[in-house]
Scaffold this active site. Structure first.
Site, PDB file in Angstrom:
ATOM      1  N   CYS A 130      -0.850   3.600  -6.782  1.00 34.66           N
ATOM      2  CA  CYS A 130      -0.606   2.212  -6.413  1.00 34.66           C
ATOM      3  C   CYS A 130       0.825   1.860  -6.786  1.00 34.66           C
ATOM      4  O   CYS A 130       1.213   1.977  -7.943  1.00 34.66           O
ATOM      5  CB  CYS A 130      -1.561   1.284  -7.151  1.00 34.66           C
ATOM      6  SG  CYS A 130      -3.275   1.518  -6.710  1.00 34.66           S
ATOM      7  N   CYS A 137       0.876  -1.155   0.000  1.00 38.48           N
ATOM      8  CA  CYS A 137       0.000   0.000   0.000  1.00 38.48           C
ATOM      9  C   CYS A 137       0.925   1.219   0.000  1.00 38.48           C
ATOM     10  O   CYS A 137       2.139   1.065   0.086  1.00 38.48           O
ATOM     11  CB  CYS A 137      -0.893  -0.027   1.234  1.00 38.48           C
ATOM     12  SG  CYS A 137      -2.375   0.957   1.038  1.00 38.48           S
ATOM     13  N   CYS A 172      -4.116  -0.631  -2.496  1.00 39.88           N
ATOM     14  CA  CYS A 172      -4.470   0.789  -2.577  1.00 39.88           C
ATOM     15  C   CYS A 172      -5.776   0.948  -3.355  1.00 39.88           C
ATOM     16  O   CYS A 172      -6.232   0.022  -4.018  1.00 39.88           O
ATOM     17  CB  CYS A 172      -3.352   1.573  -3.231  1.00 39.88           C
ATOM     18  SG  CYS A 172      -2.976   0.976  -4.878  1.00 39.88           S
TER      19      CYS A 172
END
Length: 159
Positions: free
Chosen positions: A89, A8, A81
């Site tokens: 991302c 993430c 994400c």
């Protein structure tokens, strides 16, 4: 044992929840790590509280950079994400099996303590469903292409 890296941007909520869940549910088959492209350096206290409320161990969880995993032989990378919220991302590890399981960031929810708790629980629940489906797969007997297709399908399903 397959090594799974959950990525993430901040590595404080969603990726932490997924790391802990995979290590708890799939401990005999998978070992999970989490990292961020721009880690916050701290784990969100609501993520830790959510894990504890659901009986998942929190020992050793930390917010860290994906740089720590360079050259570590990661088998699968799952990015969590939220492209719909215009989060960047991170892309990582060419040649590694990669999947996208986008989820809204519960850290961005505002409102009452109950609203925030519900948002974190919803993220936990969504990850639990996806990880459970992943663990139903015969990953050890699948080709890379089959794993990518199966994990992508799991990530695109609504819970």
């Amino acid at each position: 044992m397959l090594d799974v890296l959950i990525l993430c941007t901040g590595n404080s909520c969603r990726s932490i929840l997924a790391e802990a869940l995979i290590n708890h549910l799939g401990s005999n088959r998978l070992h999970a790590y989490s990292a961020g492209s721009h880690p916050t350096g701290t784990v969100n206290p609501n993520a830790l509280a959510t894990l504890q409320r659901n009986g998942i161990p929190i020992d050793g969880l930390s917010s860290k950079s994906w740089d720590e995993f360079d050259g570590k032989g990661i088998d699968i990378v799952i990015t969590v994400c939220d492209r719909a919220a215009a989060e960047s991302c991170p892309a990582y590890l060419d040649g590694t099996i990669r999947a996208y399981w986008g989820l809204p960031d519960p850290a961005h929810v505002s409102g009452s303590e109950d609203d925030i708790t519900k948002a974190f629980q919803a993220t936990y629940d969504a990850l639990h469903v996806r990880i459970s489906k992943m663990l139903e797969l015969p990953l050890e007997d699948m080709t890379q292409v089959e794993i990518v297709e199966a994990l992508s399908k799991i990530g695109s399903q609504s819970e």
